[in-house]
Structure formats: structure tokens, C-alpha cells
Scaffold this motif. Structure first.
Motif, mmCIF file in Angstrom:
data_model
loop_
_atom_site.group_PDB
_atom_site.id
_atom_site.type_symbol
_atom_site.label_atom_id
_atom_site.label_comp_id
_atom_site.label_asym_id
_atom_site.label_seq_id
_atom_site.Cartn_x
_atom_site.Cartn_y
_atom_site.Cartn_z
ATOM 1 N N ASP A 469 -15.384 11.179 76.585
ATOM 2 C CA ASP A 469 -13.947 11.000 77.211
ATOM 3 C C ASP A 469 -13.807 9.819 78.124
ATOM 4 O O ASP A 469 -12.917 8.916 78.010
ATOM 5 N N GLU A 470 -14.899 9.617 78.785
ATOM 6 C CA GLU A 470 -14.625 8.377 79.863
ATOM 7 C C GLU A 470 -14.800 7.042 78.813
ATOM 8 O O GLU A 470 -13.835 6.021 79.163
ATOM 9 N N ILE A 471 -15.510 6.811 77.769
ATOM 10 C CA ILE A 471 -15.518 5.871 77.034
ATOM 11 C C ILE A 471 -14.136 5.714 76.195
ATOM 12 O O ILE A 471 -13.653 4.391 76.152
ATOM 13 N N ALA A 472 -13.621 6.836 75.754
ATOM 14 C CA ALA A 472 -12.135 6.831 75.011
ATOM 15 C C ALA A 472 -11.297 6.148 76.060
ATOM 16 O O ALA A 472 -10.305 5.327 75.779
ATOM 17 N N GLU A 473 -11.260 6.604 77.398
ATOM 18 C CA GLU A 473 -10.278 6.034 78.240
ATOM 19 C C GLU A 473 -10.299 4.519 78.495
ATOM 20 O O GLU A 473 -9.608 3.868 78.501
ATOM 21 N N GLN A 474 -11.778 3.927 78.555
ATOM 22 C CA GLN A 474 -12.011 2.856 78.728
ATOM 23 C C GLN A 474 -11.316 1.814 77.365
ATOM 24 O O GLN A 474 -10.968 0.909 77.637
ATOM 25 N N PHE A 475 -11.556 2.578 76.266
ATOM 26 C CA PHE A 475 -11.180 1.999 75.017
ATOM 27 C C PHE A 475 -9.534 1.740 75.340
ATOM 28 O O PHE A 475 -9.087 0.663 74.783
ATOM 29 N N GLU A 476 -8.869 2.869 75.524
ATOM 30 C CA GLU A 476 -7.326 2.416 75.764
ATOM 31 C C GLU A 476 -6.913 1.726 76.514
ATOM 32 O O GLU A 476 -5.918 0.923 76.237
ATOM 33 N N LYS A 477 -7.737 1.051 77.522
ATOM 34 C CA LYS A 477 -7.423 0.226 78.548
ATOM 35 C C LYS A 477 -7.850 -1.148 77.955
ATOM 36 O O LYS A 477 -7.164 -2.353 78.285
ATOM 37 N N HIS A 478 -8.944 -1.383 77.154
ATOM 38 C CA HIS A 478 -9.676 -2.743 76.811
ATOM 39 C C HIS A 478 -9.391 -3.035 75.664
ATOM 40 O O HIS A 478 -9.658 -4.369 75.154
ATOM 41 N N LEU A 479 -9.165 -2.177 74.662
ATOM 42 C CA LEU A 479 -8.834 -2.411 73.274
ATOM 43 C C LEU A 479 -7.552 -2.348 72.724
ATOM 44 O O LEU A 479 -6.831 -1.276 73.420
ATOM 45 N N ASP A 480 -7.086 -2.960 71.637
ATOM 46 C CA ASP A 480 -5.767 -2.821 71.311
ATOM 47 C C ASP A 480 -6.092 -1.718 70.052
ATOM 48 O O ASP A 480 -6.045 -1.971 69.042
ATOM 49 N N CYS A 481 -6.029 -0.593 70.595
ATOM 50 C CA CYS A 481 -6.264 0.699 69.461
ATOM 51 C C CYS A 481 -5.309 0.960 68.621
ATOM 52 O O CYS A 481 -5.508 1.181 67.516
ATOM 53 N N ASP A 482 -4.279 0.758 69.104
ATOM 54 C CA ASP A 482 -2.812 0.628 68.137
ATOM 55 C C ASP A 482 -2.947 -0.149 66.920
ATOM 56 O O ASP A 482 -2.985 0.008 65.838
ATOM 57 N N ALA A 483 -3.553 -1.504 67.305
ATOM 58 C CA ALA A 483 -3.490 -2.368 66.134
ATOM 59 C C ALA A 483 -4.820 -2.080 65.293
ATOM 60 O O ALA A 483 -4.879 -2.218 64.027
ATOM 61 N N ILE A 484 -6.080 -1.564 65.953
ATOM 62 C CA ILE A 484 -7.176 -1.056 65.335
ATOM 63 C C ILE A 484 -6.663 0.122 64.165
ATOM 64 O O ILE A 484 -6.946 -0.030 63.084
ATOM 65 N N PHE A 485 -5.974 1.088 64.819
ATOM 66 C CA PHE A 485 -5.866 2.143 63.866
ATOM 67 C C PHE A 485 -4.780 1.714 62.565
ATOM 68 O O PHE A 485 -4.836 2.204 61.565
#
Length: 489
Positions: A469-485
């Protein structure tokens, strides 16, 4: 088919496994039905996935077990259809869709790959049937163009399955701009066209300092950047897959109890020791070849092995047999798991030459048992019970051979109604075929109490879940998850 996106790396150990697990957890937290997939894996750190409609189970890489956990779904053999388990410097055991397929030298395996692609594509179809999104992990690097004609792990799969690729660069090892630009340079046009962009992993410090680096990669390649992932502290709390990282897994803190683990050449399922890393009063030390087992160790664990006889020979060559004898004279505890259990006995016999040319070898003699190798392989998840403490255990078995002898009259566990393992007369040495026993929190706490460590309150599985869960929160901050999906197709 579900939509899919694939992460490939500029090299091995760039962090693809954790990135896929983290993105799987992000997608799950957003309400998506997400699944992991890795066409081909190479690891002796295996897990057991139940085979639907059949007894027993099948083997997959431990990384895909972790990624399934991130998705909140049971692991499936189709998440990792081809698993290579190295047995020597040049050869591996081949597992296909969970089952033993055979053995092959590295050169011979290259000729088998086209046949294995059918199994990969079959599993790919199956894994996407009940999913919104599949996140695929490559293996090694697509820049290994000498292997491209028969590739099933990277671009060979991506082009056949039409899955867009994000290339991962590891900035911690240095040369990340050159590795990304160099990969772009040497890829054939068809493969280069599959790459939609890149991301940077393991950045320490202020990520804006790499802004010019991102622009440079874009100038060289035309690829967009999907983000810069910081150094993830939570990743250290996840099971590691590859033994190349073992030197980084030792707990660097002091502790009231030192647990030493000799790093065997074909060490397997070393994540059995991960729960000790989570214990604040325990110092876990992986002992590399050429170094002595620390004399102040309270516990030595002989881990699993993909080549028990070969690793026993290596153990003696390193002088660890003498260290173990000294450790026992000081009253130290020893635990052997699976192959390590077999090594603790008086004799190991291999009449059919399953592991090689050595048909019989003297064991360490710390348990009054002997082992005979046999072709039949036990692969299953189990619920068991500790006979030392009358506590429930959960774990799995992956082993060849049968172990018998006087010390088996003091078994370590009861597995599916059958006694397992052996214990020395003084109770300070025991062996078992059960992987994962230290992941059972109540058992681990009682076991540590016998060595003077009280008050263990660690919930190991909950800590792994929290790390995801901590890693997922970091990804939401630092990666463009919307664009990846959104990239997935």
C-alpha cells in the motif's frame, strides 16, 4: 482479452518486479480487476500455485506470487507459464504451466523456446479472461538482441501479443541515460515501435535534478517519461526474488539474536528467512562464500537448495561444516529447511543420478537421518501444525526425496496427517520440508522465545500488505498512473 501493458528493463535487477507489484496494487485500489503476467522467469525462489481441478500444485516464480497478492487474487500457474530453475552454471530445470517439463543446457534451451511460446500464449489468453487489466513483466533486457530471434520473454512476446511497452531504467546503478538511449539505438524497428515511453527507478534525493536527464532521453529517443520513482523503503519489506540481492538483504542493525544463513550456490526459497528481517530484536546475516559463519550466531539456518548434493560440497569447500560443528559445541541452534534438512543428516543417496554424477555423499551428521532422492516431486500448499509448540503452520512443499531415521521419531510438524521432519535429542537442531513456517507469526514468536527473544508482535503478512500500500501511494504521487493505464490495449 483484458487491456495490457508491459514493463521491460534496460537490464536485470532494475526493479521490474516491485514496479509491477506496485502498479497492480494501484489498479486494485482503483477498483480494477488486475492480474500479473511474466512469460518467462528464471529463479530458484519458487512459490506454489494451486492447479484448478487437480490435486497438488504447480510452481511459479515467487515474484508472481507477490504480484498476485498485490492484486488480491490467488496465484495461478498461468501468471508465469515458463519458469527456469538453475541447477548448474549452464543448465536449468524447466517448469511449464506449473509442471516439470525437463532439463536443458542454456544452448539447448534456446532451441526449445519456439515450442514454449505456445504455452506462453495459451496462459496469456487464460490470465486475461477475467480481468480488466494485465500488467506484464519482462525478463532481463530487450537489448539482448543476440537472443531476439527466439525470444519469448520480452519483445518476442510483446510483438506477438501486441502489448505496448514501458522501458525501465535504474538510475541507482549509473549510466541510465546511456542505457535507455542505447536500447533505442540497437533495437530493430519493429521492437522499437512497441515502446511507448520510459520511467526512471530508484532515484535518491530531489528528482527535479534529473529534469535535464529526462529531456536528454527524450531528445535521443522521442519517448515520453511516465515518471521518476524514488528509492522505495517499502521494497525492503517485500520478498526478494533473485539471490543476486542477498548481500543487500542482511539486517544491518544489531540484535539480541544473530541468525546466520550461508549463501549456497543454488540457494532456493530464501524468502523463508524474510520474517526474521521484520523482527526488531533479530539480526539476519547472509554469509557469502569465503566468509566464516559468525561465532556469535545464536541460530544458523541451512536454507533450501536446487542442487542439494552440489551445495553440500560447496558448503564443505567454504569450511562452513567446521563452523557448524563449532557452533554446535557452543550450544547453538540449527534449522534445516528442505534441501538444508537433507544436508543435516548422515547420508544423501541419489541412485538414479537425478542431481548429477555423485550417487552418495556423507551429510553433516547433525541429525540421525538419511535421504534417498527419487524422481517424484512433491509440490503443494499445505496447512500444518508444529509438534514442538502445538501451533498451526501454513506453507508449502517443493522437494524431491524421502528422509528417514531415528530422529524422525521426534518430528517437527504434522502435514496433512503425516509426520514431517526430525529433531535432535537435545532439541536444538531440527529439519523440515515445510517452506514458509517462519511466516506463521505465533510459531515464530514461540520459537524465538526458546532463544531468549520475547515480545515478538510482528504480523509478517500484514507488514507485506502495508508495504504494498505504501508503494502504491508513492506511485500515485510520482508516476503518471492514469497515462500508464490508458496506454494499455
Amino acid at each position: 482479452m483484458a487491456r495490457a501493458v508491459m514493463l521491460q528493463g534496460t537490464g536485470s535487477d532494475v526493479g521490474k518486479t516491485v514496479l509491477v507489484a506496485g502498479l497492480c496494487r494501484v489498479a486494485r485500489r482503483r477498483g480494477m480487476k488486475v492480474r500479473p503476467f511474466k512469460p518467462q522467469n528464471m529463479s530458484n525462489n519458487a512459490a506454489v500455485a494451486d492447479l484448478l481441478g487437480e490435486t497438488g500444485g504447480g510452481e511459479i516464480g515467487r515474484a508472481q506470487w507477490l504480484q498476485a497478492l498485490a492484486c488480491g487474487v490467488p496465484p495461478s500457474v498461468h501468471m508465469n507459464p515458463v519458469l527456469l530453475k538453475p541447477q548448474s552454471e549452464t543448465g536449468s530445470q524447466i517448469i511449464v504451466q506449473g509442471r516439470l517439463y525437463g532439463q536443458a543446457k542454456a544452448r539447448d534451451y534456446q532451441t526449445l523456446k519456439p515450442k514454449l511460446m505456445d504455452a506462453v500464449l495459451d496462459s496469456w489468453q487464460r490470465i486475461g479472461e477475467d480481468a480488466d487489466l494485465v500488467i506484464v513483466e519482462g525478463a532481463g533486457s530487450p537489448a539482448e538482441i543476440n537472443l531476439r530471434p527466439r525470444d519469448i520473454a520480452n519483445m518476442g512476446f510483446a510483438t506477438r501479443a501486441d502489448v505496448p511497452v514501458i522501458l525501465v531504467g535504474d538510475i541507482d546503478r549509473g549510466g541510465v541515460i546511456a542505457s535507455l538511449a542505447g536500447t533505442h539505438l540497437i533495437l530493430p524497428d519493429e521492437d522499437r515501435a512497441m515502446i511507448a515511453g520510459f520511467l526512471i527507478n530508484k532515484f535518491r534525493g530531489d528528482a527535479t535534478l534529473f529534469d535535464e536527464g529526462i529531456r536528454a532521453v527524450n531528445r535521443f529517443t522521442g519517448w515520453r517519461c511516465f515518471g521518476v520513482v524514488p528509492w522505495l523503503k517499502g521494497a525492503a519489506r517485500l520478498p526478494a526474488e533473485d539471490s543476486v540481492v542477498l548481500e543487500r538483504l542482511s539486517a544491518a542493525r544489531g540484535g539480541r539474536l544473530k541468525v546466520a544463513v550461508p549463501v549456497l550456490p543454488r540457494i532456493a526459497n530464501f524468502d523463508d528467512l524474510d520474517p526474521f528481517r521484520a523482527e526488531p530484536q533479530v539480526e539476519l546475516v547472509f554469509v557469502p562464500p569465503g566468509e566464516k559463519i559468525p561465532s556469535d550466531s545464536g541460530l544458523v539456518v541451512i536454507p533450501g537448495s536446487k542442487s542439494t548434493i552440489g551445495d553440500l560440497i560447496a558448503l564443505r569447500q567454504n569450511g562452513w561444516d567446521r563452523d557448524l560443528a563449532d557452533h554446535r559445541r557452543r550450544g547453538g541452534h540449527v534449522v534445516g529447511i528442505c534441501g538444508g534438512y537433507q544436508m543435516l543428516g548422515r547420508t544423501i543417496r541419489d541412485p538414479d543420478g537425478i542431481e548429477g554424477s555423485v550417487r552418495e555423499i556423507e551429510g553433516l551428521g547433525l541429525l540421525e537421518v538419511e535421504t534417498t532422492m527419487a524422481p517424484e516431486k512433491t509440490v503443494r500448499n499445505v496447512n500444518a501444525r508444529s509438534l514442538h509448540f502445538d501451533l498451526p503452520l501454513s506453507g508449502y512443499e517443493i522437494h524431491l526425496g524421502r528422509t528417514t531415521g531415528p530422529d524422525c521419531a521426534r518430528p517437527a510438524a504434522m502435514i496433512n496427517g503425516v509426520e514431517d521432519g526430525a529433531t535432535s535429542t537435545d532439541g536444538k537442531v531440527f529439519g523440515t520440508y515445510l517452506h514458509g513456517l517462519f511466516g506463521s507469526d505465533a510459531f515464530r514468536a514461540r520459537f524465538l522465545e526458546t532463544m531468549g527473544i520475547e515480545g515478538s508482535g510482528v504480523n509478517y503478512r500484514a507488514d507485506v500488505e502495508a508495504a504494498l500500500d505504501e508503494i502504491a501511494e508513492q506511485f500515485e504521487k510520482h508516476l503518471d498512473c492514469d497515462a500508464i493505464f490508458d496506454l494499455a490495449r
